[in-house]
Design a protein around this motif. Sequence first.
Motif, mmCIF file in Angstrom:
data_model
loop_
_atom_site.group_PDB
_atom_site.id
_atom_site.type_symbol
_atom_site.label_atom_id
_atom_site.label_comp_id
_atom_site.label_asym_id
_atom_site.label_seq_id
_atom_site.Cartn_x
_atom_site.Cartn_y
_atom_site.Cartn_z
ATOM 1 N N TYR A 104 83.450 22.560 38.139
ATOM 2 C CA TYR A 104 84.763 22.502 38.790
ATOM 3 C C TYR A 104 85.883 22.790 37.796
ATOM 4 C CZ TYR A 104 85.935 17.821 36.942
ATOM 5 O OH TYR A 104 86.244 16.758 36.127
ATOM 6 N N GLU A 105 87.018 23.192 38.350
ATOM 7 C CA GLU A 105 88.169 23.603 37.544
ATOM 8 C C GLU A 105 89.149 22.450 37.356
ATOM 9 O OE1 GLU A 105 90.201 27.026 39.025
ATOM 10 O OE2 GLU A 105 88.343 28.026 39.655
ATOM 11 N N LYS A 106 89.709 22.389 36.151
ATOM 12 C CA LYS A 106 90.788 21.445 35.869
ATOM 13 C C LYS A 106 91.554 22.005 34.682
ATOM 14 C CE LYS A 106 89.795 17.223 34.461
ATOM 15 N NZ LYS A 106 89.395 15.793 34.421
ATOM 16 N N LEU A 107 92.876 22.081 34.807
ATOM 17 C CA LEU A 107 93.658 22.706 33.748
ATOM 18 C C LEU A 107 93.555 21.923 32.444
ATOM 19 C CD1 LEU A 107 95.468 25.092 33.169
ATOM 20 C CD2 LEU A 107 97.438 23.711 33.826
ATOM 21 N N PHE A 108 93.688 20.591 32.523
ATOM 22 C CA PHE A 108 93.586 19.732 31.343
ATOM 23 C C PHE A 108 92.405 18.787 31.520
ATOM 24 C CE2 PHE A 108 98.239 20.451 32.011
ATOM 25 C CZ PHE A 108 98.406 21.382 30.996
ATOM 26 N N GLY A 146 82.955 16.641 32.098
ATOM 27 C CA GLY A 146 83.399 17.960 31.675
ATOM 28 C C GLY A 146 83.954 18.790 32.817
ATOM 29 N N SER A 147 84.889 19.674 32.480
ATOM 30 C CA SER A 147 85.477 20.575 33.470
ATOM 31 C C SER A 147 85.805 21.897 32.794
ATOM 32 C CB SER A 147 86.755 19.962 34.061
ATOM 33 O OG SER A 147 87.715 19.720 33.044
ATOM 34 N N LEU A 148 86.024 22.908 33.609
ATOM 35 C CA LEU A 148 86.359 24.248 33.130
ATOM 36 C C LEU A 148 87.797 24.572 33.507
ATOM 37 C CD1 LEU A 148 83.088 25.876 34.461
ATOM 38 C CD2 LEU A 148 83.612 25.572 32.035
ATOM 39 N N THR A 198 83.189 23.662 26.729
ATOM 40 C CA THR A 198 82.361 24.252 25.674
ATOM 41 C C THR A 198 81.285 25.149 26.263
ATOM 42 O OG1 THR A 198 82.740 22.440 24.122
ATOM 43 C CG2 THR A 198 80.758 23.750 23.787
ATOM 44 N N SER A 199 80.646 24.698 27.332
ATOM 45 C CA SER A 199 79.613 25.523 27.971
ATOM 46 C C SER A 199 80.214 26.828 28.473
ATOM 47 C CB SER A 199 78.945 24.760 29.116
ATOM 48 O OG SER A 199 79.840 24.541 30.195
#
Length: 423
Positions: A229-233, A268-270, A205-206
């Motif tokens: 940090y990145e995470k697909l799901f 949370g992750s992006l 969301t951010s």
Amino acid sequence: MTAALPAAVDIAIVGAGPQALTLVTHLLQKKKSMRHRFVVLDPAGTWLRQWQHQFAAYEIPHLRSPAVHHPDPDPHALRTFAERRFAELHVPYDLPGTQLFQDFCQSLIQRWQLQDRVVSAQVEQVEPIQRQGRPRFRLTLTDGQTLIARRVVLATAGGTPHWPGWAQSLPPTYPADRLQHAHQVDLRRLHLTGERVLIVGGGLTSGHLAIGAASRGAQVLMMARRTFYEKLFDAAPGWLGPKYLKGFHAETCWKTRWQMIQGARNGGSLTPAVMTQLRKQEREGQLAFYEQCEVESATWMEENWQVTCTHPEAHQCIAHLPIDRIWLATGTQLDVNQWPLLSAVRSHYPLETIHGLPVLDQHLRWSGCNLFIMGGAAALRVGPVARNLFGGKLACNLIVPALIKTKGVAHRPNAAVTSDKAS
């Protein structure tokens, strides 16, 4: 078309979001005769209104879930619908574009003839009662009307926005639009040229809000307690099947299950796609990351905020920067003990909870009565993806068999799964 409120019904479904739609289609697939035995209650009086509003307000281009996850019982239905719109399935894993998904859901509603199944109603209280010697529920609406139901399914998000302590303690001397939780923000209404916006939180969301603010000419500061940090799901694909769920369901301690859920979601992750856009905006000087950092205090200075952070030694502190808006992308808190809707149910049927999550029976039923719960509140049974689209299908696998029985008998939770005290 909005449905009329009946005096009594077999099944009352509270909420008209994706999980409620999933429940209805799976219920009708198993037993078509159930069509006239349920009613759906939602303030909007139509399907998916809140879902659609959120995607539009944040300008989300596509879903995070693959094309096989949707409310129809046929996992291939969305891909079939998208035969001439494959450009709207995004890599990787064919993530459906927002408009494609909404169009698909509307076609689904028409195909299952569900256009007139939603009553415009806000449920205020669910109360267990006896009617002619039989257990029932009285649903009281905000307008004073009541509905008697034999069984109730809660298919609402149920979470309350989380406001950090520093935000809760602020005196109400600032303009309301200058400090908002993410659910209050609608990018479509904003002109932010020349403004500086602080976004607190490290989840997707951010990221959407940051992209939207920067595209409107704002200078964006993104702050999170840890490294972005990145995470697909939001949970690993193994949680969608037996790879991880087998071990989760074999776990006999509810507290351990709760810990497994927290570990799987890991905050949370992006997504990689969003992170790529944010890094581009960072290179162009429109955005700055403040990692492993929290707001310590915020003071409204008549025209802007002065903000201090907890670790100024780690980077250039933002205390010298006038900030025009603060958006809190800090998620929600889910605790059924705090739901006013269920106060009478909790009084009649006390139930064990683990960090706010109820210990439901094997059909996602509140022990002792025919109240079923979907969504994030069912995570101790469904697993870490309970709040997601696929979690709705997993919930249906547990709820629908109980709903299609001729007689709904309430059961106690499976004795094989214990509380922490017994394990």
